[in-house]
Write a protein that holds these residues in place. Sequence first.
Motif, mmCIF file in Angstrom:
data_model
loop_
_atom_site.group_PDB
_atom_site.id
_atom_site.type_symbol
_atom_site.label_atom_id
_atom_site.label_comp_id
_atom_site.label_asym_id
_atom_site.label_seq_id
_atom_site.Cartn_x
_atom_site.Cartn_y
_atom_site.Cartn_z
ATOM 1 N N VAL A 187 0.837 -1.196 0.000
ATOM 2 C CA VAL A 187 0.000 0.000 0.000
ATOM 3 C C VAL A 187 0.875 1.250 0.000
ATOM 4 N N ALA A 188 0.603 2.174 -0.928
ATOM 5 C CA ALA A 188 1.345 3.422 -1.046
ATOM 6 C C ALA A 188 0.922 4.396 0.047
ATOM 7 N N ALA A 189 1.894 5.195 0.542
ATOM 8 C CA ALA A 189 1.618 6.128 1.629
ATOM 9 C C ALA A 189 2.412 7.411 1.459
ATOM 10 N N LEU A 190 1.821 8.504 1.940
ATOM 11 C CA LEU A 190 2.466 9.817 1.977
ATOM 12 C C LEU A 190 2.586 10.258 3.427
ATOM 13 N N ARG A 191 3.777 10.754 3.796
ATOM 14 C CA ARG A 191 3.976 11.283 5.146
ATOM 15 C C ARG A 191 4.143 12.802 5.090
ATOM 16 N N LEU A 192 3.366 13.508 5.921
ATOM 17 C CA LEU A 192 3.538 14.939 6.122
ATOM 18 C C LEU A 192 4.191 15.121 7.485
ATOM 19 N N LYS A 193 5.326 15.796 7.517
ATOM 20 C CA LYS A 193 6.072 15.936 8.778
ATOM 21 C C LYS A 193 6.392 17.410 9.026
ATOM 22 N N THR A 194 5.956 17.920 10.182
ATOM 23 C CA THR A 194 6.322 19.254 10.631
ATOM 24 C C THR A 194 6.883 19.130 12.038
ATOM 25 N N ALA A 195 7.231 20.264 12.643
ATOM 26 C CA ALA A 195 7.726 20.245 14.012
ATOM 27 C C ALA A 195 6.667 19.769 14.993
ATOM 28 N N ARG A 196 5.375 19.852 14.594
ATOM 29 C CA ARG A 196 4.287 19.537 15.513
ATOM 30 C C ARG A 196 3.421 18.367 15.056
ATOM 31 N N ALA A 197 3.645 17.864 13.852
ATOM 32 C CA ALA A 197 2.737 16.851 13.296
ATOM 33 C C ALA A 197 3.503 15.799 12.507
ATOM 34 N N ASN A 198 2.937 14.589 12.523
ATOM 35 C CA ASN A 198 3.433 13.474 11.711
ATOM 36 C C ASN A 198 2.202 12.721 11.218
ATOM 37 N N ILE A 199 1.849 12.936 9.941
ATOM 38 C CA ILE A 199 0.595 12.439 9.378
ATOM 39 C C ILE A 199 0.906 11.479 8.237
ATOM 40 N N VAL A 200 0.205 10.341 8.189
ATOM 41 C CA VAL A 200 0.345 9.404 7.072
ATOM 42 C C VAL A 200 -1.008 9.247 6.392
ATOM 43 N N VAL A 201 -1.030 9.510 5.090
ATOM 44 C CA VAL A 201 -2.242 9.402 4.273
ATOM 45 C C VAL A 201 -2.006 8.354 3.198
ATOM 46 N N LEU A 202 -3.048 7.572 2.895
ATOM 47 C CA LEU A 202 -2.991 6.558 1.846
ATOM 48 C C LEU A 202 -3.640 7.140 0.591
ATOM 49 N N PRO A 203 -2.856 7.684 -0.335
ATOM 50 C CA PRO A 203 -3.435 8.482 -1.426
ATOM 51 C C PRO A 203 -4.307 7.706 -2.389
ATOM 52 N N TYR A 204 -4.037 6.408 -2.564
ATOM 53 C CA TYR A 204 -4.798 5.610 -3.530
ATOM 54 C C TYR A 204 -5.738 4.606 -2.858
ATOM 55 N N LYS A 205 -5.869 4.692 -1.549
ATOM 56 C CA LYS A 205 -6.720 3.749 -0.806
ATOM 57 C C LYS A 205 -7.719 4.538 0.024
ATOM 58 N N GLY A 206 -8.765 5.021 -0.664
ATOM 59 C CA GLY A 206 -9.809 5.770 0.012
ATOM 60 C C GLY A 206 -9.371 7.118 0.537
ATOM 61 N N GLN A 207 -8.128 7.519 0.248
ATOM 62 C CA GLN A 207 -7.522 8.708 0.859
ATOM 63 C C GLN A 207 -7.681 8.653 2.381
ATOM 64 N N GLN A 208 -7.524 7.455 2.942
ATOM 65 C CA GLN A 208 -7.565 7.295 4.392
ATOM 66 C C GLN A 208 -6.406 8.056 5.037
ATOM 67 N N ILE A 209 -6.668 8.632 6.201
ATOM 68 C CA ILE A 209 -5.593 9.134 7.054
ATOM 69 C C ILE A 209 -5.225 7.972 7.966
ATOM 70 N N TRP A 210 -4.145 7.291 7.641
ATOM 71 C CA TRP A 210 -3.829 6.069 8.375
ATOM 72 C C TRP A 210 -3.392 6.369 9.807
ATOM 73 N N SER A 211 -2.619 7.424 9.998
ATOM 74 C CA SER A 211 -2.183 7.758 11.357
ATOM 75 C C SER A 211 -2.008 9.253 11.492
ATOM 76 N N ALA A 212 -2.180 9.740 12.732
ATOM 77 C CA ALA A 212 -2.052 11.167 13.020
ATOM 78 C C ALA A 212 -1.394 11.351 14.379
ATOM 79 N N GLU A 213 -0.231 11.983 14.385
ATOM 80 C CA GLU A 213 0.467 12.335 15.620
ATOM 81 C C GLU A 213 0.611 13.853 15.678
ATOM 82 N N PHE A 214 0.306 14.409 16.840
ATOM 83 C CA PHE A 214 0.522 15.832 17.071
ATOM 84 C C PHE A 214 1.260 16.002 18.386
#
Length: 359
Positions: A36-63
Amino acid sequence: MALHIDLADAQFGVVEHVIVRNEKIAVSTFRYASGVAALRLKTARANIVVLPYKGQQIWSAEFEDRDLTMGSMFEEPVDTTDYLRTYGAFFIHCGLAGVGAPGPQDTHPLHGELPNAPFQAAWLEVDEGENRISICGSYQHTIAFSCNYLATSKVSLGFDETWLTVDLSVENKRNVPMDLMYLGHANFRPVDFGKLIYAAQYDPASVRVRTSIPAHISPAEGYVEFIEALAREPVLHHVLRPDLAFDPEVVFSIDMMAGLDGWTHAMQKLPDGGADFISYQPAQAPMTGRWLCRTPDQQGLGIAFPATSGVEGHHREKAKGCYVELAARDTWSITMRMGALGAADADAMEDSINHIAGR
């Protein structure tokens, strides 16, 4: 103008690779061992993983280095469209043929076709002027003589924010009306002695527990008695004591109230004073569900599920009038916010909720 960056499946390899970076955010692509393909968005306050081709699910969210995502039996997403064989995401779009468990006259799967829909296109939008990045995607669902719609999803993160804005729009591409049913399945992690605060009257008429037991769950000892107590006194579930029997799950329907700005809010206030929250507009999603599951294998809290429909499947919900009749060539949309708040912002949201509810 936002910078538009098209994505392709070939960009997602087994080694994580940064594709966009500035001094505040990095975006990287990778692929789970499941494929499964995944995109990670990383900032000083957040770590987000989204599955762009699988329902555009937000697989995980850390703040702020805290994982808000439900605890599940899945360490990573599975390459399947079966809802219960890959379950553990922070956020899932549900619908649109139906939501909830299908009834005897329904043909849609559990929670519809959208949760694991194979999105055909995905892209990034980067707006450095607004300090915001968005993961976007589109999915066209066409069945001859039945339906034809285009769903477009957008998950946005501000470079300095601790919450996400989630948008979904649905265009009916047919020349006849479309029955639309939607539910935003946001799965937070329950925290011991967290307190549920939300813009509704705290009485059995406004906070109704589901007393029927779906076929896919097997209740533990004491479950029926607990449900009966909640039906009489819904406030019994407002403090998440570890001994409460949310096993395997408890589901509520809630009559949420909107403020003068049209928004409503629900939160899990944490013992340290912070909070997890979700906000949306009842004009877009007039029904609200709540889901709680606390077992040795799963820990999930749906603080509030914005929805157009209940969870009894297409046939029953349509009979109750709980659906959107989307006109030919028309578009329906919803905007939601969800994430974490520090103590001061949590107090301010609690005051707003109590003002809306007249407490």
